[in-house]
Design an enzyme around this catalytic site. Structure first.
Site, PDB file in Angstrom:
ATOM      1  N   HIS A  21      -5.638 -10.427  -4.189  1.00 44.57           N
ATOM      2  CA  HIS A  21      -4.315 -10.902  -3.769  1.00 44.57           C
ATOM      3  C   HIS A  21      -3.359 -11.141  -4.926  1.00 44.57           C
ATOM      4  O   HIS A  21      -2.169 -11.374  -4.686  1.00 44.57           O
ATOM      5  CB  HIS A  21      -4.472 -12.161  -2.909  1.00 44.57           C
ATOM      6  CG  HIS A  21      -5.209 -11.877  -1.634  1.00 44.57           C
ATOM      7  ND1 HIS A  21      -6.559 -12.061  -1.510  1.00 44.57           N
ATOM      8  CD2 HIS A  21      -4.776 -11.367  -0.457  1.00 44.57           C
ATOM      9  CE1 HIS A  21      -6.933 -11.690  -0.296  1.00 44.57           C
ATOM     10  NE2 HIS A  21      -5.882 -11.262   0.363  1.00 44.57           N
ATOM     11  N   ASP A  40       0.804  -1.231   0.000  1.00 48.22           N
ATOM     12  CA  ASP A  40       0.000   0.000   0.000  1.00 48.22           C
ATOM     13  C   ASP A  40       0.838   1.283   0.000  1.00 48.22           C
ATOM     14  O   ASP A  40       0.312   2.354  -0.285  1.00 48.22           O
ATOM     15  CB  ASP A  40      -0.921   0.024   1.228  1.00 48.22           C
ATOM     16  CG  ASP A  40      -1.985  -1.053   1.172  1.00 48.22           C
ATOM     17  OD1 ASP A  40      -2.120  -1.690   0.110  1.00 48.22           O
ATOM     18  OD2 ASP A  40      -2.662  -1.269   2.185  1.00 48.22           O
ATOM     19  N   ARG A  45      -0.457  -9.054  -4.642  1.00 50.60           N
ATOM     20  CA  ARG A  45       0.526  -9.331  -3.588  1.00 50.60           C
ATOM     21  C   ARG A  45       1.394 -10.541  -3.889  1.00 50.60           C
ATOM     22  O   ARG A  45       2.418 -10.751  -3.238  1.00 50.60           O
ATOM     23  CB  ARG A  45      -0.204  -9.582  -2.268  1.00 50.60           C
ATOM     24  CG  ARG A  45      -0.743  -8.345  -1.644  1.00 50.60           C
ATOM     25  CD  ARG A  45      -0.742  -8.351  -0.134  1.00 50.60           C
ATOM     26  NE  ARG A  45      -1.069  -9.576   0.524  1.00 50.60           N
ATOM     27  CZ  ARG A  45      -1.989  -9.681   1.491  1.00 50.60           C
ATOM     28  NH1 ARG A  45      -2.684  -8.631   1.853  1.00 50.60           N
ATOM     29  NH2 ARG A  45      -2.187 -10.818   2.098  1.00 50.60           N
TER      30      ARG A  45
HETATM   31  O1  F6P Z   1      -2.043  -4.135   4.089  1.00 49.82           O
HETATM   32  C1  F6P Z   1      -1.968  -4.428   2.767  1.00 49.82           C
HETATM   33  C2  F6P Z   1      -3.253  -4.941   2.214  1.00 49.82           C
HETATM   34  O2  F6P Z   1      -2.897  -5.280   0.940  1.00 49.82           O
HETATM   35  C3  F6P Z   1      -4.458  -3.981   2.211  1.00 49.82           C
HETATM   36  O3  F6P Z   1      -4.524  -3.094   1.142  1.00 49.82           O
HETATM   37  C4  F6P Z   1      -5.603  -4.946   2.191  1.00 49.82           C
HETATM   38  O4  F6P Z   1      -6.785  -4.358   2.692  1.00 49.82           O
HETATM   39  C5  F6P Z   1      -5.127  -6.032   3.050  1.00 49.82           C
HETATM   40  O5  F6P Z   1      -3.726  -6.088   2.884  1.00 49.82           O
HETATM   41  C6  F6P Z   1      -5.820  -7.339   2.765  1.00 49.82           C
HETATM   42  O6  F6P Z   1      -5.071  -8.381   3.309  1.00 49.82           O
HETATM   43  P1  F6P Z   1      -5.671  -9.796   3.748  1.00 49.82           P
HETATM   44  O7  F6P Z   1      -6.646 -10.197   2.697  1.00 49.82           O
HETATM   45  O8  F6P Z   1      -4.483 -10.681   3.799  1.00 49.82           O
HETATM   46  O9  F6P Z   1      -6.303  -9.612   5.066  1.00 49.82           O
END
Ligand code: F6P
Length: 341
Positions: A271, A127, A274
């Protein structure tokens, strides 16, 4: 010296690059050895460790995720959490801890430091919303993934004369939406810092269709409508009290269809932003953070986190580092508005 390492919070591309740099420099230059704690603060809390040495970090530089695992465990909400962590560190003769994480993980690190735990922090989050550092690794990878998705959506949107909405991550800060939207030529960008008016959004959509192109709207998951203009969602919370987000893009798609009569569809990148291999920028930043974090441990400079200022890696107090969230300034958003509609 024996150094513990953990990764906490949402994972991001580049975590393994930090771990590799910490171990490689720590072992080769300072003669340190390491112990890995599994799944963020859950590891030291439950005494769950794994071997961490040169062999374990071979080949991990390009790999996404984290070989240590991660979790959103908050030890400060567990009875005797701090004592249990201190006891685990003593049991494993750990002299110092390197905690790699975002505002939650580093917030815990700051409080543990106050309680006497020798800890050094490394900031991470896709983020890019940590106040103490200009950039966090993982952000560049996430932006590139979102940009590529937008490029692909442009061509299919135009074939079918649809409005396509792309929902990207960004809970409190719209950096991913802003950068990916600018890089991908979006027609509307909606971010948490700037509540949107759905009527204006629909005007942009209609204007774009009038010019015979299909609109692409990039929406941060934390974007909110101006109060009272659209229903908002509330969901379950994690152990740091964060609501599980997701769904604003779909609701905007429904509103756009109803108000403009044009077909609108939503793609949630979630995701995907990520996962996978980090970009070169993120590998370099993560590696430099790792090298400087292990220097701080060697200097016994605890209670600090490494941070990027310009092109330099500096040390900031952990307590200051997590004090303010870095949100998108209004003028940065205004820059992008010239491309709306
Ligand atoms: O903190 C980073 C982040 O990518 C946020 O933008 C998002 O809301 C969150 O993680 C979601 O993460 P998870 O699905 O692992 O709870």
């Amino acid at each position: 010296m024996r150094v513990g390492v953990l990764t906490g919070g949402g994972d991001c591309p580049g975590l393994n690059a930090v771990i590799r740099a910490v171990v490689r420099k720590g072992a080769a230059v300072y003669g340190m050895d390491f112990v890995g704690f599994r799944d963020g603060w859950r590891g030291p809390l439950e005494d769950d460790t794994l071997e961490l040495g040169i062999d374990q970090v071979r080949g991990i530089l390009p790999r996404g995720g984290t070989i240590l695992g991660s979790s959103r465990t908050n030890p400060l909400r567990v009875e005797d959490g701090v004592d249990r962590i201190t006891a685990t560190l003593q049991r494993h003769s750990v002299d110092a801890l390197i905690a790699i994480g975002g505002e939650d993980t580093l917030g815990v690190a700051a409080q543990l430091h106050e309680a006497g735990v020798p800890v050094v922090g490394v900031p991470k989050t896709i983020d890019n919303d940590l106040g103490a550092t200009d950039y966090t690794f993982g952000f560049d990878t996430a932006v590139n993934i979102a940009m590529e998705a937008i490029d692909r959506l442009h061509t299919t949107a135009e074939s079918h004369h649809r409005a396509l909405i792309v929902e990207v991550m960004g809970r409190h800060a719209g950096w991913i939406a802003l950068h990916a939207g600018l890089a991908g030529g979006a027609n509307v960008i909606l971010i948490p810092e700037r509540p949107f008016d759905i009527a204006t959004v629909c005007e942009y959509v209609e204007h774009r269709f009038r010019t015979r192109y299909s609109p692409i709207l990039v929406v941060a998951e934390g974007a909110v409508p101006v109060e009272g203009t659209m229903a908002v969602h509330t969901g379950e919370t994690d152990s740091f009290g964060h609501v599980r987000l997701g769904g604003i893009g779909e609701r905007i798609a429904r509103e756009v269809e109803t108000r403009t009569g044009k077909e609108a569809r939503c793609t949630v990148l979630g995701h995907i932003q990520r996962g996978g291999t980090p970009t070169a920028y993120d590998r370099v930043l993560a590696t430099r953070f790792g090298l400087h974090a292990v220097d701080a441990v060697h200097d016994a400079d605890y209670g600090v986190m490494v941070a990027l200022r310009g092109t330099d890696i500096v040390r900031a107090r952990l307590s200051e580092g997590v004090a303010t969230l870095k949100t998108v300034p209004l003028e940065r958003y205004t820059e992008a508005e010239v491309f709306f509609g």
